[in-house]
Motif scaffolding. Structure first.
Motif, PDB file in Angstrom:
ATOM      1  N   ILE A 177      14.766 -17.496  11.930  1.00 32.52           N
ATOM      2  CA  ILE A 177      14.384 -17.294  10.708  1.00 32.52           C
ATOM      3  C   ILE A 177      15.101 -15.947  10.242  1.00 32.52           C
ATOM      4  O   ILE A 177      15.319 -15.000  11.033  1.00 32.52           O
ATOM      5  N   LYS A 178      15.656 -16.083   8.935  1.00 34.90           N
ATOM      6  CA  LYS A 178      16.373 -14.816   8.503  1.00 34.90           C
ATOM      7  C   LYS A 178      15.818 -14.030   7.636  1.00 34.90           C
ATOM      8  O   LYS A 178      16.605 -12.994   6.996  1.00 34.90           O
ATOM      9  N   HIS A 179      14.524 -14.307   7.562  1.00 37.72           N
ATOM     10  CA  HIS A 179      13.823 -13.430   6.281  1.00 37.72           C
ATOM     11  C   HIS A 179      12.547 -12.940   6.935  1.00 37.72           C
ATOM     12  O   HIS A 179      11.692 -13.666   7.206  1.00 37.72           O
ATOM     13  N   ILE A 180      12.420 -11.503   6.683  1.00 33.99           N
ATOM     14  CA  ILE A 180      10.827 -10.769   7.133  1.00 33.99           C
ATOM     15  C   ILE A 180      10.422 -10.420   5.789  1.00 33.99           C
ATOM     16  O   ILE A 180      11.221  -9.640   5.132  1.00 33.99           O
ATOM     17  N   ILE A 181       9.326 -10.736   5.317  1.00 35.08           N
ATOM     18  CA  ILE A 181       8.604 -10.304   4.169  1.00 35.08           C
ATOM     19  C   ILE A 181       7.290  -9.527   4.294  1.00 35.08           C
ATOM     20  O   ILE A 181       6.640  -9.967   5.021  1.00 35.08           O
ATOM     21  N   VAL A 182       7.173  -8.351   3.616  1.00 35.34           N
ATOM     22  CA  VAL A 182       5.975  -7.603   4.094  1.00 35.34           C
ATOM     23  C   VAL A 182       5.204  -7.572   2.486  1.00 35.34           C
ATOM     24  O   VAL A 182       6.113  -7.043   1.504  1.00 35.34           O
ATOM     25  N   CYS A 183       3.942  -7.944   2.308  1.00 33.64           N
ATOM     26  CA  CYS A 183       3.488  -7.879   0.989  1.00 33.64           C
ATOM     27  C   CYS A 183       2.176  -7.216   1.227  1.00 33.64           C
ATOM     28  O   CYS A 183       1.170  -7.466   1.745  1.00 33.64           O
ATOM     29  N   GLY A 184       2.156  -6.195   0.194  1.00 30.04           N
ATOM     30  CA  GLY A 184       0.930  -5.494   0.014  1.00 30.04           C
ATOM     31  C   GLY A 184       0.244  -5.935  -1.233  1.00 30.04           C
ATOM     32  O   GLY A 184       0.516  -6.849  -2.017  1.00 30.04           O
ATOM     33  N   HIS A 185      -0.836  -5.165  -1.435  1.00 33.33           N
ATOM     34  CA  HIS A 185      -1.753  -5.499  -2.621  1.00 33.33           C
ATOM     35  C   HIS A 185      -2.393  -4.470  -3.415  1.00 33.33           C
ATOM     36  O   HIS A 185      -2.492  -3.359  -2.671  1.00 33.33           O
ATOM     37  N   SER A 186      -2.746  -4.803  -4.543  1.00 37.52           N
ATOM     38  CA  SER A 186      -3.672  -3.673  -5.081  1.00 37.52           C
ATOM     39  C   SER A 186      -4.955  -3.689  -4.688  1.00 37.52           C
ATOM     40  O   SER A 186      -5.494  -4.529  -4.031  1.00 37.52           O
ATOM     41  N   ASP A 187      -5.792  -2.649  -4.744  1.00 39.52           N
ATOM     42  CA  ASP A 187      -6.980  -2.277  -4.344  1.00 39.52           C
ATOM     43  C   ASP A 187      -7.413  -2.807  -3.002  1.00 39.52           C
ATOM     44  O   ASP A 187      -8.099  -3.573  -2.638  1.00 39.52           O
ATOM     45  N   CYS A 188      -6.394  -2.216  -2.157  1.00 39.97           N
ATOM     46  CA  CYS A 188      -6.402  -2.682  -0.577  1.00 39.97           C
ATOM     47  C   CYS A 188      -7.374  -1.555   0.111  1.00 39.97           C
ATOM     48  O   CYS A 188      -7.364  -0.438   0.031  1.00 39.97           O
ATOM     49  N   LYS A 189      -8.449  -2.332   0.541  1.00 37.89           N
ATOM     50  CA  LYS A 189      -9.394  -1.528   1.199  1.00 37.89           C
ATOM     51  C   LYS A 189      -9.076  -0.736   2.383  1.00 37.89           C
ATOM     52  O   LYS A 189      -9.623   0.511   2.671  1.00 37.89           O
ATOM     53  N   ALA A 190      -8.196  -1.192   3.069  1.00 36.43           N
ATOM     54  CA  ALA A 190      -7.353  -0.483   4.075  1.00 36.43           C
ATOM     55  C   ALA A 190      -6.653   1.048   3.741  1.00 36.43           C
ATOM     56  O   ALA A 190      -6.799   1.889   4.388  1.00 36.43           O
ATOM     57  N   MET A 191      -6.130   0.676   2.517  1.00 40.77           N
ATOM     58  CA  MET A 191      -5.293   1.693   2.011  1.00 40.77           C
ATOM     59  C   MET A 191      -6.492   2.845   1.121  1.00 40.77           C
ATOM     60  O   MET A 191      -6.032   4.086   1.357  1.00 40.77           O
ATOM     61  N   ASN A 192      -7.429   2.218   0.883  1.00 42.75           N
ATOM     62  CA  ASN A 192      -8.551   3.174   0.351  1.00 42.75           C
ATOM     63  C   ASN A 192      -9.026   4.129   1.504  1.00 42.75           C
ATOM     64  O   ASN A 192      -9.128   5.286   1.253  1.00 42.75           O
ATOM     65  N   LEU A 193      -9.192   3.639   2.499  1.00 49.18           N
ATOM     66  CA  LEU A 193      -9.653   4.132   3.717  1.00 49.18           C
ATOM     67  C   LEU A 193      -8.666   5.152   4.398  1.00 49.18           C
ATOM     68  O   LEU A 193      -8.712   6.263   4.475  1.00 49.18           O
ATOM     69  N   LEU A 194      -7.296   4.589   4.334  1.00 49.85           N
ATOM     70  CA  LEU A 194      -6.184   5.558   4.709  1.00 49.85           C
ATOM     71  C   LEU A 194      -6.325   6.753   3.749  1.00 49.85           C
ATOM     72  O   LEU A 194      -6.000   7.751   4.528  1.00 49.85           O
ATOM     73  N   HIS A 195      -6.151   6.639   2.508  1.00 52.63           N
ATOM     74  CA  HIS A 195      -6.294   7.830   1.558  1.00 52.63           C
ATOM     75  C   HIS A 195      -7.313   8.821   2.071  1.00 52.63           C
ATOM     76  O   HIS A 195      -7.120   9.864   1.975  1.00 52.63           O
ATOM     77  N   ALA A 196      -8.429   8.492   2.380  1.00 48.28           N
ATOM     78  CA  ALA A 196      -9.747   9.107   2.579  1.00 48.28           C
ATOM     79  C   ALA A 196      -9.389   9.972   4.114  1.00 48.28           C
ATOM     80  O   ALA A 196      -9.926  10.978   4.333  1.00 48.28           O
ATOM     81  N   LEU A 197      -8.631   9.313   4.961  1.00 51.32           N
ATOM     82  CA  LEU A 197      -8.285   9.900   6.190  1.00 51.32           C
ATOM     83  C   LEU A 197      -7.412  11.065   6.238  1.00 51.32           C
ATOM     84  O   LEU A 197      -7.159  11.716   7.293  1.00 51.32           O
ATOM     85  N   ARG A 198      -7.187  11.636   5.005  1.00 53.08           N
ATOM     86  CA  ARG A 198      -6.342  12.779   4.903  1.00 53.08           C
ATOM     87  C   ARG A 198      -7.229  13.915   5.295  1.00 53.08           C
ATOM     88  O   ARG A 198      -6.746  15.015   5.725  1.00 53.08           O
ATOM     89  N   ASP A 199      -8.533  13.798   5.024  1.00 49.49           N
ATOM     90  CA  ASP A 199      -9.709  14.635   5.506  1.00 49.49           C
ATOM     91  C   ASP A 199      -9.511  14.678   6.977  1.00 49.49           C
ATOM     92  O   ASP A 199      -9.800  13.777   7.740  1.00 49.49           O
TER      93      ASP A 199
END
Length: 338
Positions: A177-199
């Motif tokens: 396969i010649k293409h790798i695609i990474v797809c994120g999205h809005s209101d991601c619960k994992a990213m919400n938690l990651l942002h809180a992990l700055r504490d």
């Protein structure tokens, strides 16, 4: 903890915020992040398009995806409730695929050959990648996890590994396969938690031991958090620099320069781009990346509007794919990624 819970182990994580006015065009001003939109907007791959654009088959498939969500609750519902009536009426009408239909799909896959991309995305239940990319059986290898992360190769000495690099080897080395695609999205619960992990206390070793999700994010998304800190320190205006296919190739990225999205959505876009650098860290992909025989891309999906964004290295930003941008984006893809 469920995907939509706002707390874990008794501690609050970032919850929903008001959707900006310009993003309320499909669901109305009463919808907040974390709420499920109702009606055709929830069922259609792109809420801005009418049902007629997709036809009855797609609408039925949309209903089929929601059936398990309703069936779980049937036993506790009264016989006269709307949900039970709705199910009884529509299950009788549903055009269930026959054995011949399934065999036909298998034949199509055999004749059309191997998939064209390895697609990494989040496990969020609101993300159905084969629908918003309008792909079919046999088109992609799809790998899903919390936060659409691809761990950096430095985490795997000796024979230790995870699903993500194994999937890249299966797709790109064994199946060419010649293409790798990474797809994120809005209101991601994992990213919400990651942002809180700055504490520091919230991300302490003691708390990480209690939470596999926190441990996963701290281990494999800390580089995204570092990039976000750079953006935050610059007032959200300075471009970030990411490594591309090789250490010598880099690209600049302006993150949400129009300030359309929430803070955690900006982090989600950064995280999406950071995974491209992580992908390039694997030695078994090095030769193909160096000779431009393997390409890495970033997409970002807005779950509230149905808009899909492609990261354009020419424009140095995520660009919405629409009738005004498609020609330029296709030209960029054909020029650099064919």
């Amino acid at each position: 903890m469920t995907a939509d819970d706002g707390h874990e182990n008794g501690q609050d994580t970032p919850r929903s915020h008001e959707i900006p006015a310009h993003r309320q065009k499909n669901y109305g001003s009463t919808v907040r992040e974390g709420q499920r939109p109702s009606g055709a907007a929830w069922m259609s791959p792109n809420p801005k398009l009418s049902k007629d654009h997709f036809g009855s088959r797609e609408i039925l498939c949309s209903f089929f995806y929601d059936i398990p969500w309703y069936l779980v609750r049937i036993t506790s519902l009264n016989e006269d409730t709307c949900t039970v009536k709705f199910l009884k009426e529509n299950l009788e009408k549903f055009n269930w695929p026959s054995h011949d239909d399934i065999q036909e799909v298998d034949k199509e896959y055999i004749f059309y050959g191997p998939p064209k991309a390895v697609f990494f995305t989040c496990m969020d239940s609101r993300m159905i990648p084969t629908r918003f990319t309008e792909t079919n059986v046999g088109d992609m290898f799809v790998v899903r996890n919390a936060g659409n992360l691809i761990p950096h190769s430095q985490h795997f000495p000796d024979e230790k590994t995870t699903t993500e690099p194994a999937a890249m080897e299966l797709g790109c080395i064994i199946n060419d396969i010649k293409h790798i695609i990474v797809c994120g999205h809005s209101d991601c619960k994992a990213m919400n938690l990651l942002h809180a992990l700055r504490d520091e206390e919230f991300s302490s070793q003691e708390n990480r031991r209690k939470s596999p999700l926190r441990a996963w994010l701290c281990a494999h998304a800390s580089s995204s958090l570092e990039k976000f800190a750079q953006l935050e320190a610059s007032g959200y205006h300075t471009p970030l620099i990411f490594q591309a296919e090789t250490p010598m190739r880099k690209f600049a990225a302006y993150i949400d320069p129009d300030d359309k999205f929430a803070i955690t959505d900006k982090l989600s876009q950064i995280n999406c781009l950071q995974q491209l650098q992580n992908i390039a860290s694997y030695g078994f992909l090095k030769k193909r990346l160096e000779r431009h025989d393997l390409h890495i891309h970033a997409l970002w999906f807005d779950i509230y509007t149905g808009d899909i964004y492609f990261f354009s290295r020419q424009s140095k930003r995520f660009v919405e794919i629409n009738e005004n941008t498609i020609k330029q984006l296709l030209l960029e893809v054909k020029t650099y990624y064919s």
